[in-house]
Structures are given as structure tokens and as C-alpha cells.
Design a protein around this motif. Structure first.
Motif, PDB file in Angstrom:
ATOM      1  N   ASN A 168      89.159 -13.783 109.542  1.00 45.79           N
ATOM      2  CA  ASN A 168      87.942 -14.579 109.651  1.00 45.79           C
ATOM      3  C   ASN A 168      86.813 -13.809 110.365  1.00 45.79           C
ATOM      4  O   ASN A 168      86.968 -12.683 110.797  1.00 45.79           O
ATOM      5  N   THR A 169      85.679 -14.470 110.484  1.00 44.84           N
ATOM      6  CA  THR A 169      84.434 -13.870 110.962  1.00 44.84           C
ATOM      7  C   THR A 169      84.616 -13.171 112.310  1.00 44.84           C
ATOM      8  O   THR A 169      85.105 -13.762 113.281  1.00 44.84           O
ATOM      9  N   LEU A 170      84.244 -11.888 112.350  1.00 48.59           N
ATOM     10  CA  LEU A 170      84.231 -11.080 113.577  1.00 48.59           C
ATOM     11  C   LEU A 170      85.611 -10.884 114.196  1.00 48.59           C
ATOM     12  O   LEU A 170      85.721 -10.487 115.358  1.00 48.59           O
ATOM     13  N   ALA A 171      86.670 -11.134 113.434  1.00 44.41           N
ATOM     14  CA  ALA A 171      88.009 -10.828 113.937  1.00 44.41           C
ATOM     15  C   ALA A 171      88.176  -9.317 114.056  1.00 44.41           C
ATOM     16  O   ALA A 171      87.630  -8.549 113.262  1.00 44.41           O
ATOM     17  N   SER A 172      88.938  -8.880 115.062  1.00 43.57           N
ATOM     18  CA  SER A 172      89.176  -7.460 115.303  1.00 43.57           C
ATOM     19  C   SER A 172      90.666  -7.169 115.191  1.00 43.57           C
ATOM     20  O   SER A 172      91.464  -7.698 115.973  1.00 43.57           O
TER      21      SER A 172
END
Length: 210
Positions: free
Chosen positions: A127-131
């Protein structure tokens, strides 16, 4: 294989984001299927309300699917009856090393980062901006939520949900069908079917939903 036309199974909020990714990549959505009439007003030109059995008989059989459902268990269940090839949806702003392997049906949202030698399974959501750092193994039907951080050499078992903002330190193994709560910090291995919350993360009960 690259496709320029995709079908979606699922018409909720997750599907709308996948549609946005596909349009960003110059790919058109031909059909959107769901079995919930309450979703018929969502942001799609047309939603085909059908039973799960009927969906396999519709036209455009050559167009692959993405199962556009955020819930891991439901995504797993749909994959068992849907007779189709699958495609991926990867936002152009995601940073993905060339050594990363990503399975079919997986979606990678805007701003996510996946570092070298990581393997991502089928029907996964990053998902969004997962690292996701180096040498991770993420098995099928996993959901890595927004702003979650997986450090190096982490393993995530099938169907596990890693909540928003959670942090998993290096060399941790999280079992299958676990739930890691939002903001949790995981500093030790997590057994299968565990629900974990807090900092440091503690198992509060077992996941009996699967």
C-alpha cells in the motif's frame, strides 16, 4: 506479460485506487464485477453485479483480472473460483529494484519502495508509502498497509495483514494469516494466526476468522 486491458473483481474503495493506477499506466478497465448491489453507485462507468459463478462466463475472456478487494480472506476466496489469468498494477511512482520478483495479481501503490532481492507473492497489496527493505519474502495474499516498514530479511506468511505504520525489525518471521495492528513494533517472531498489537508487539489473541 504486459496487457492494455484489465478486468476488476471488486468495486469498493480498493478497486477505485487500482483503477487510478491502471489509468496512470495507460491501461483501460474493460469490466468491473461485484456481487454486492450496494456498490453499484461507485466511481465506475458500469458495474456488473453477478454471482461468483456467473463471472467466468462473461465476454472479454482474454482480458486478465485483478482481484480488487482489500480484505485478504476475501481475495483468497475469489482466487479459488475465478478462472482467469491475472495481471499486476504497479504505480509509476513506486521505487522497485530490478532484482525484485512480484507475483501476478499483486498491486503496488504510489510511493511504495521495495528494495533488492525481495520476493513478493501473488495477490499481494503493497500500500501507499509502504517500505519493504532488502531480502524480504512476502507470501501470497498479504497486505502491507500504508507507511508500514519491513526492515531487511523479514518474512511475512500467507494472508497476513500488516497494519498502517507498523514496524518489523530485521530478521523477523511473521506467520500466516496474522494481523499486525496499526503502529505495532514487532521485535520477535510471530506464530501463525496471531493478532499482535503494541510497542513492543504482543500477541493478544489468535485469529479465528480463517
Amino acid at each position: 506479460m504486459n496487457y492494455n486491458k484489465i478486468r476488476l473483481y471488486g468495486a469498493g474503495g480498493h478497486a477505485q485506487i487500482i483503477k487510478s493506477i491502471l489509468i496512470h499506466n495507460g491501461i483501460s478497465v474493460t469490466d468491473v464485477f461485484d456481487d454486492d448491489p450496494a456498490l453499484s453507485h461507485h466511481n465506475f462507468d458500469k458495474i456488473i453485479i453477478s454471482t461468483r459463478k456467473e463471472v467466468n462466463g462473461f465476454p472479454h475472456k482474454g482480458d486478465p483480472f485483478i482481484i480488487a478487494i482489500g480484505d485478504n480472506k476475501q481475495r483468497y476466496q475469489v482466487s479459488k473460483f475465478l478462472k482467469s489469468e491475472y495481471s499486476k498494477a504497479i504505480h509509476g511512482s513506486a521505487i522497485i529494484d530490478s532484482s525484485v520478483k512480484i507475483g501476478q495479481g499483486t498491486v503496488v501503490y504510489a510511493g511504495a519502495a521495495i528494495q533488492p532481492n525481495t520476493t513478493v507473492g501473488k495477490h499481494v497489496i503493497i500500500n501507499t508509502l509502504a517500505s519493504v527493505d532488502h531480502d524480504n519474502i512476502i507470501e501470497d495474499f498479504v497486505h502491507i498497509s500504508p507507511n508500514a516498514t519491513l526492515c531487511g530479511l523479514v518474512e511475512i506468511g500467507e494472508g497476513t495483514h500488516v497494519g498502517a505504520g507498523a514496524v518489523i525489525i530485521p530478521e523477523i518471521k511473521v506467520g500466516k494469516w496474522c494481523v499486525i495492528g496499526a503502529g505495532a513494533v514487532i521485535i520477535r517472531d510471530v506464530p501463525d494466526f496471531s493478532i499482535v498489537v503494541g510497542n513492543p508487539g504482543k500477541v493478544i489473541k489468535m485469529n479465528t476468522d480463517f
